[in-house]
Motif scaffolding. Sequence first.
Motif, PDB file in Angstrom:
ATOM      1  N   ALA A  38      -8.530  -2.332  33.576  1.00  0.00           N
ATOM      2  CA  ALA A  38      -8.547  -2.761  32.170  1.00  0.00           C
ATOM      3  C   ALA A  38      -7.147  -2.988  31.628  1.00  0.00           C
ATOM      4  O   ALA A  38      -6.988  -3.642  30.597  1.00  0.00           O
ATOM      5  CB  ALA A  38      -9.266  -1.720  31.308  1.00  0.00           C
ATOM      6  N   PHE A 103      -3.576  -6.001  28.357  1.00  0.00           N
ATOM      7  CA  PHE A 103      -4.881  -5.388  28.147  1.00  0.00           C
ATOM      8  C   PHE A 103      -5.987  -6.426  28.304  1.00  0.00           C
ATOM      9  O   PHE A 103      -5.861  -7.562  27.828  1.00  0.00           O
ATOM     10  CB  PHE A 103      -4.972  -4.754  26.755  1.00  0.00           C
ATOM     11  N   ASN A 106     -10.937  -5.805  24.662  1.00  0.00           N
ATOM     12  CA  ASN A 106     -11.245  -4.413  24.403  1.00  0.00           C
ATOM     13  C   ASN A 106     -11.792  -4.217  22.999  1.00  0.00           C
ATOM     14  O   ASN A 106     -11.674  -5.090  22.132  1.00  0.00           O
ATOM     15  CB  ASN A 106      -9.986  -3.558  24.608  1.00  0.00           C
ATOM     16  N   HIS A 108     -10.758  -2.128  20.728  1.00  0.00           N
ATOM     17  CA  HIS A 108      -9.728  -1.923  19.704  1.00  0.00           C
ATOM     18  C   HIS A 108      -9.365  -3.241  19.024  1.00  0.00           C
ATOM     19  O   HIS A 108      -9.307  -3.322  17.790  1.00  0.00           O
ATOM     20  CB  HIS A 108      -8.485  -1.299  20.346  1.00  0.00           C
ATOM     21  N   SER A 109      -9.125  -4.267  19.801  1.00  0.00           N
ATOM     22  CA  SER A 109      -8.757  -5.566  19.224  1.00  0.00           C
ATOM     23  C   SER A 109      -9.932  -6.215  18.501  1.00  0.00           C
ATOM     24  O   SER A 109      -9.748  -6.898  17.495  1.00  0.00           O
ATOM     25  CB  SER A 109      -8.234  -6.498  20.325  1.00  0.00           C
ATOM     26  N   THR A 170      -7.943   2.206  24.612  1.00  0.00           N
ATOM     27  CA  THR A 170      -7.480   0.909  25.104  1.00  0.00           C
ATOM     28  C   THR A 170      -6.117   1.027  25.769  1.00  0.00           C
ATOM     29  O   THR A 170      -5.867   0.426  26.821  1.00  0.00           O
ATOM     30  CB  THR A 170      -7.404  -0.092  23.932  1.00  0.00           C
ATOM     31  N   GLY A 173      -6.683   2.375  29.144  1.00  0.00           N
ATOM     32  CA  GLY A 173      -7.659   1.671  29.977  1.00  0.00           C
ATOM     33  C   GLY A 173      -8.849   2.523  30.358  1.00  0.00           C
ATOM     34  O   GLY A 173      -9.469   2.310  31.413  1.00  0.00           O
ATOM     35  N   ARG A 176     -14.475   2.707  30.690  1.00  0.00           N
ATOM     36  CA  ARG A 176     -15.085   1.465  31.167  1.00  0.00           C
ATOM     37  C   ARG A 176     -16.164   1.784  32.195  1.00  0.00           C
ATOM     38  O   ARG A 176     -16.158   2.837  32.835  1.00  0.00           O
ATOM     39  CB  ARG A 176     -14.020   0.575  31.810  1.00  0.00           C
TER      40      ARG A 176
END
Length: 470
Positions: A38, A103, A106, A108-109, A170, A173, A176
């Motif tokens: 990630a 990254f 994700n 967060h974004s 994030t 990583g 996931r």
Amino acid sequence: MVEWGKARTAASVALLSILVQTAQAHEHHMDKIEEGHAISDDPIDSILWTHILIQVLAWGILFPTGMVLGIIRSKWHVPVQTTGSVLAVIGYFLGHKHKGRQFAPNIHSKFVPAIMLMLIVQVALGVYLKLHLERGINGKIRRYVVVGHGVIGKALPIVTWVQFLFGGITAMGFCRADHTGQCLAHFIMGSAFIAYGILLTILLLVGQLWIRRTGRSQEFFDSLVIAAWGCVNTFTEHRWGGPWAHNDLQHTSMGIVWWCAGLVGIWLSRKRDGRPKRNLIPGIVILLTGYAMSAHPQSLPLSTMVHSVFGYTLMAAGLTRIIEIAFVLRDRNATSDDGSDPNSFQYLTPFLLYASGFLFMGATEEQMQLLSDANVTHVSYVLILYSIAFLLFLFVNMLLHLYAVHAWGENIKSDAEAPRANGHFPNGHARTNSRIRDAEEFELEGLITDDEDGDAETPVEGKARRPLAA
């Protein structure tokens, strides 16, 4: 003034458009990310560190402080929130200009547009209220704007907490594929322990009058939540119809004991005549949960030790809650009539819940594997998590102190200390607790901005400032 306000509103809309366009135009370079990963192996660069520090300052410190300043209608509310908003926007653009670590797409974004939209709406509502538009249609919608401004302002700290967690996940990583489920369990349950600790701190320092007015004991609400949470865990910790995993039975049985004990706690929260009564059930549930978690089987020795310390900390929280109710308060609600002077022992339970939450959030599989590979001992790691818990506990206490000092002022205890018979003062008038009366007037204070108190009485030295009624 009106033209200035329109200009500010237009600027807010323009800023929103710029943020959206920037987010859409930003290219997420992923050429260095290996397949199945990630994040790339690059370090976090100085720009991204600056982004993190600025956002922690803006969203984690200034906005919560400004929220409290808004509730008490302080003149510093607008400057603090304005500074936080400017820093938040600067941090937003820095987050799109960093280099170094890359990254994959994700959470967060993806959550950024939602939280930035909340901020812009909050700023726009604040500007509208500052204009004092009270004629015509504005007079009708102003009430709803006040409510919306208050709700969004109080929701931002919760949304910020979620976004901070997303940011940490994030950056490393984590969480996931097959790790998503256990990550959710750790971060949701850990956040719940911290939230419970914050609520207990609020009730301890400024919430005793509210509890008295509800006509119910604190354990009624605790037991109600425990019972509801237990029902959820009973039917979600195991995929019914499928095989039982090694931890499914323990999680499900924990959910069962929660709702069973929660029902008992609800029943015991009233006396025969209907008056509220304290009980030890929530403390016992916390203690049992800590015992179960301390013996939770883990794949790594480091993880086993961290889970054990987490369990012991949670057991200590339950034990101190039992001691507090049974021996410190002796079934009373507080040590004083107004609850303004808690016993020092009463701070233990909330803090241990903070520490339990951070320990549990810091014990996911990927975190434990990373620390184990780095040869980090559980003692060092636990001390770091306890340090973070101390800092959050300090910050919450500081905010509550700020609220209490400005909202209540220096308490005049003449009501509680004056001699009386059968609830009456010596002059024959019925006794009325001034702080309960103040609390009733203060109930809707969060819905009133600092602009609506222009006619408020000037505080007199030695007297509490009384908020305006809605």
